[in-house]
Design a protein around this motif. Structure first.
Motif, PDB file in Angstrom:
ATOM      1  N   SER A 248      18.620  10.351 -10.713  1.00  0.00           N
ATOM      2  CA  SER A 248      17.212   9.966 -10.790  1.00  0.00           C
ATOM      3  C   SER A 248      16.994   8.519 -10.382  1.00  0.00           C
ATOM      4  O   SER A 248      15.903   8.160  -9.918  1.00  0.00           O
ATOM      5  CB  SER A 248      16.672  10.197 -12.199  1.00  0.00           C
ATOM      6  N   ASP A 249      18.000   7.663 -10.543  1.00  0.00           N
ATOM      7  CA  ASP A 249      17.867   6.285 -10.066  1.00  0.00           C
ATOM      8  C   ASP A 249      17.740   6.252  -8.540  1.00  0.00           C
ATOM      9  O   ASP A 249      16.999   5.428  -7.984  1.00  0.00           O
ATOM     10  CB  ASP A 249      19.075   5.452 -10.509  1.00  0.00           C
ATOM     11  N   VAL A 250      18.464   7.128  -7.862  1.00  0.00           N
ATOM     12  CA  VAL A 250      18.369   7.216  -6.401  1.00  0.00           C
ATOM     13  C   VAL A 250      16.996   7.754  -6.004  1.00  0.00           C
ATOM     14  O   VAL A 250      16.373   7.275  -5.049  1.00  0.00           O
ATOM     15  CB  VAL A 250      19.494   8.099  -5.828  1.00  0.00           C
ATOM     16  N   VAL A 251      16.495   8.754  -6.750  1.00  0.00           N
ATOM     17  CA  VAL A 251      15.152   9.280  -6.495  1.00  0.00           C
ATOM     18  C   VAL A 251      14.124   8.160  -6.664  1.00  0.00           C
ATOM     19  O   VAL A 251      13.209   8.009  -5.852  1.00  0.00           O
ATOM     20  CB  VAL A 251      14.829  10.452  -7.439  1.00  0.00           C
ATOM     21  N   ALA A 252      14.285   7.372  -7.734  1.00  0.00           N
ATOM     22  CA  ALA A 252      13.358   6.258  -7.978  1.00  0.00           C
ATOM     23  C   ALA A 252      13.381   5.263  -6.819  1.00  0.00           C
ATOM     24  O   ALA A 252      12.337   4.733  -6.416  1.00  0.00           O
ATOM     25  CB  ALA A 252      13.720   5.560  -9.287  1.00  0.00           C
ATOM     26  N   ALA A 253      14.561   5.008  -6.268  1.00  0.00           N
ATOM     27  CA  ALA A 253      14.680   4.078  -5.140  1.00  0.00           C
ATOM     28  C   ALA A 253      13.940   4.612  -3.921  1.00  0.00           C
ATOM     29  O   ALA A 253      13.195   3.871  -3.257  1.00  0.00           O
ATOM     30  CB  ALA A 253      16.151   3.848  -4.809  1.00  0.00           C
ATOM     31  N   LEU A 254      14.121   5.886  -3.607  1.00  0.00           N
ATOM     32  CA  LEU A 254      13.448   6.474  -2.445  1.00  0.00           C
ATOM     33  C   LEU A 254      11.935   6.521  -2.656  1.00  0.00           C
ATOM     34  O   LEU A 254      11.155   6.264  -1.730  1.00  0.00           O
ATOM     35  CB  LEU A 254      13.986   7.881  -2.184  1.00  0.00           C
ATOM     36  N   ASP A 255      11.519   6.843  -3.874  1.00  0.00           N
ATOM     37  CA  ASP A 255      10.099   6.875  -4.205  1.00  0.00           C
ATOM     38  C   ASP A 255       9.486   5.485  -4.053  1.00  0.00           C
ATOM     39  O   ASP A 255       8.368   5.336  -3.538  1.00  0.00           O
ATOM     40  CB  ASP A 255       9.948   7.391  -5.635  1.00  0.00           C
ATOM     41  N   TRP A 256      10.206   4.455  -4.488  1.00  0.00           N
ATOM     42  CA  TRP A 256       9.737   3.066  -4.377  1.00  0.00           C
ATOM     43  C   TRP A 256       9.621   2.630  -2.920  1.00  0.00           C
ATOM     44  O   TRP A 256       8.650   1.963  -2.540  1.00  0.00           O
ATOM     45  CB  TRP A 256      10.691   2.150  -5.140  1.00  0.00           C
ATOM     46  N   ILE A 257      10.591   3.011  -2.104  1.00  0.00           N
ATOM     47  CA  ILE A 257      10.530   2.677  -0.680  1.00  0.00           C
ATOM     48  C   ILE A 257       9.284   3.289  -0.049  1.00  0.00           C
ATOM     49  O   ILE A 257       8.562   2.641   0.717  1.00  0.00           O
ATOM     50  CB  ILE A 257      11.801   3.157   0.049  1.00  0.00           C
ATOM     51  N   ALA A 258       9.008   4.546  -0.381  1.00  0.00           N
ATOM     52  CA  ALA A 258       7.856   5.245   0.208  1.00  0.00           C
ATOM     53  C   ALA A 258       6.539   4.585  -0.160  1.00  0.00           C
ATOM     54  O   ALA A 258       5.593   4.584   0.638  1.00  0.00           O
ATOM     55  CB  ALA A 258       7.852   6.705  -0.223  1.00  0.00           C
ATOM     56  N   THR A 259       6.468   4.014  -1.364  1.00  0.00           N
ATOM     57  CA  THR A 259       5.208   3.416  -1.807  1.00  0.00           C
ATOM     58  C   THR A 259       5.113   1.928  -1.487  1.00  0.00           C
ATOM     59  O   THR A 259       4.036   1.440  -1.144  1.00  0.00           O
ATOM     60  CB  THR A 259       5.032   3.611  -3.320  1.00  0.00           C
TER      61      THR A 259
END
Length: 501
Positions: free
Chosen positions: A246-257
């Motif tokens: 989930s930390d990796v998901v959070a990183a990708l989500d942050w990049i997108a936003t």
């Protein structure tokens, strides 16, 4: 109307679900044994359009995901869970849940899948250089230096004041949790940190990877795109591991936003769990990863990941096993004798020979040279690493260069030309055939005008052009004799060495 939709969903959430296998057996067992289990709760998407539709990357999607998460949390017993992470555009929650809460989630029609939030590790160990074999060293000569390009490295962070990297860093973030849920491994001791200093590297792995992509060449060998901007996100700790996908998901989500103009994301990391074929729906954390990557793809971003270093011939780690990610395996870049490395012994080594430690499956996108690569190191120095972690940023840098060469090319087109390489290899361990990274050839396919050449002996030369045209350059021919050169003695890295588990 929106309130009506939410109310209807709340009513439905109390009804028994038809399927009773949403919560994985592993999640139930962990909760029974330890009292609580850290899980990724993937929600069913309400009112979403076709996968990848542009409207699903808008602010409206973020509002919908927020309302859906609020409603689901409101249905859970207050003392039965602890919330760890939410995402802007990924319809998932990360919670620590007891057995009662898991049972409630099992019955909720709004819940799609619940699995343990699995962790993993980076993919490299200390040692020389592969850019020539992958033909990313020729990019500057044809005007592809990364100018106007933004890349993101999701790793252990980077040495933010390294002379080769400091001018390139334009954003920092950290998502680095402890499995216990107490504190975290960000520089501030918490599980999340933003701004300057948030992505400071305490291992060396991410600094090496970042240098391969954008290193200026002042101290360590020059990276492929020294003029590119670098966004650094720390998700792995000082031991080169991450507790939770989930930390990796959070990183990708942050990049997108926060950095939606990112051209490529490199993930030189992988889960402990390995998967045969595409793993898009194998677990809730993989569905969440796929959702985050889908969003990035829609924004024009290519995502690249290392296949892992367990020497598995049929499976890869996640995220490399996702269908919309370029999963990259590694070859040697030198002619040399026997070596034991990453828990396997190679009788001999040669250029483009698959490494014995490299994971690969039927869905591996391509191979690239990754053992060994000298690059930026901790404390402003030089490091030398080898692994699929070093092959992946070679491919990622090339994918970014392809956007500079052909700004209108879609992520799918950039991914396709990378796999159309005329340089192929046969894996002696499996008999399967794979493409090998040839960045110049990929750029030619998207931007042939840049490579209008005539043969002059063994030296192809770009003919003279008008001043407004692309800069002239000479492209040296890569010969087999050059590939077999003896490797230089690796310099000792100043920072700690990363050991693949």
């Amino acid at each position: 109307m929106k309130k009506l939709v939410v109310m209807v969903c709340l009513l439905l959430a109390g009804m028994p679900a038809l399927a009773m296998d949403k919560v994985s057996l592993q999640a139930r067992q962990v909760a029974q044994q330890q009292g609580r289990a850290r899980v990724v709760v993937m929600m069913e998407e309400l009112g979403h359009g076709k996968a990848g539709a542009l409207r699903d990357t808008t602010f409206a999607r973020e509002q919908r995901v927020r309302r859906q998460g609020d409603a689901l949390l409101g249905m859970l017993p207050g003392k039965g869970y602890r919330l760890h992470r939410r995402f802007a555009r990924v319809p998932a929650l990360v919670i620590e849940a007891d057995a009662t809460t898991l049972a409630r989630l099992e019955r909720n029609v709004w819940v799609r899948k619940v699995d343990v939030d699995r962790g993993g590790t980076g993919g490299a160990v200390a040692a020389d250089e592969s850019a020539v074999l992958n033909r990313v060293d020729l990019l500057q000569g044809v005007g592809l230096d990364g100018n106007g390009i933004k890349v993101a490295v999701v790793d252990t962070g980077v040495d933010t004041d390294h002379p080769d990297l400091a001018p390139r860093v334009v954003g920092q973030q950290c998502f680095c949790s402890h499995i216990s849920g107490s504190g975290g491994c960000c520089p501030n001791g918490q599980a999340t940190q933003s701004g300057a200093g948030a992505a400071e590297d305490d291992n060396g792995h991410g600094t090496n990877v970042g240098g391969i992509m954008v290193g200026a060449g002042h101290v360590a060998p020059r990276g492929a795109l020294p003029a590119a901007q670098l966004v650094a996100i720390k998700v792995m700790d000082g031991g080169n591991g991450f507790c939770c996908t989930s930390d990796v998901v959070a990183a990708l989500d942050w990049i997108a936003t926060q950095h939606p103009d990112t051209d490529v994301v490199n993930l030189s990391l992988g889960t402990w769990d390995l998967f045969a074929g595409a793993c898009d729906a194998s677990a809730s954390y993989l569905i969440a990863l796929k959702s985050a990557v889908d969003t990035l793809n829609t924004r024009g971003t290519v995502v690249v990941a290392s296949s892992g270093n367990q020497g598995d011939l049929q499976r890869m780690a996640a995220p490399a096993c996702l269908s919309n990610v370029l999963g990259v395996a590694a070859t040697w870049d030198m002619t040399a004798g026997s070596t034991t490395f990453l828990d396997c012994t190679e009788a001999s080594r040669s250029p483009r020979q698959p490494t014995c430690f490299s994971n690969r499956s039927t869905t591996t996108a391509l191979f690239a040279a990754g053992a060994f690569v000298r690059s930026a190191g901790l404390n402003g120095g030089i490091s030398s690493y080898g692994g699929t972690s070093q092959a992946a940023p070679m491919v990622a840098a090339c994918a970014a260069a392809l956007h500079q060469a052909a700004p209108l090319a879609t992520p799918a087109q950039r991914m396709a030309v990378l796999q159309l390489s005329p340089s192929r290899l046969t894996d002696p361990a499996t008999g399967r055939h794979y493409p090998f990274l040839d960045c110049v050839d990929a750029a030619k396919l998207l931007d042939p005008a840049r490579f209008l050449v005539r043969m002059n002996g063994s030296q192809p030369l770009i003919p003279g052009r008008a001043e407004s045209a692309l800069p002239a350059a000479t492209i040296p021919v890569l010969r087999v004799a050059d590939e077999g050169r003896a490797p230089q003695r690796p310099r000792r890295a100043r920072g700690p060495r990363s050991i693949e588990r």
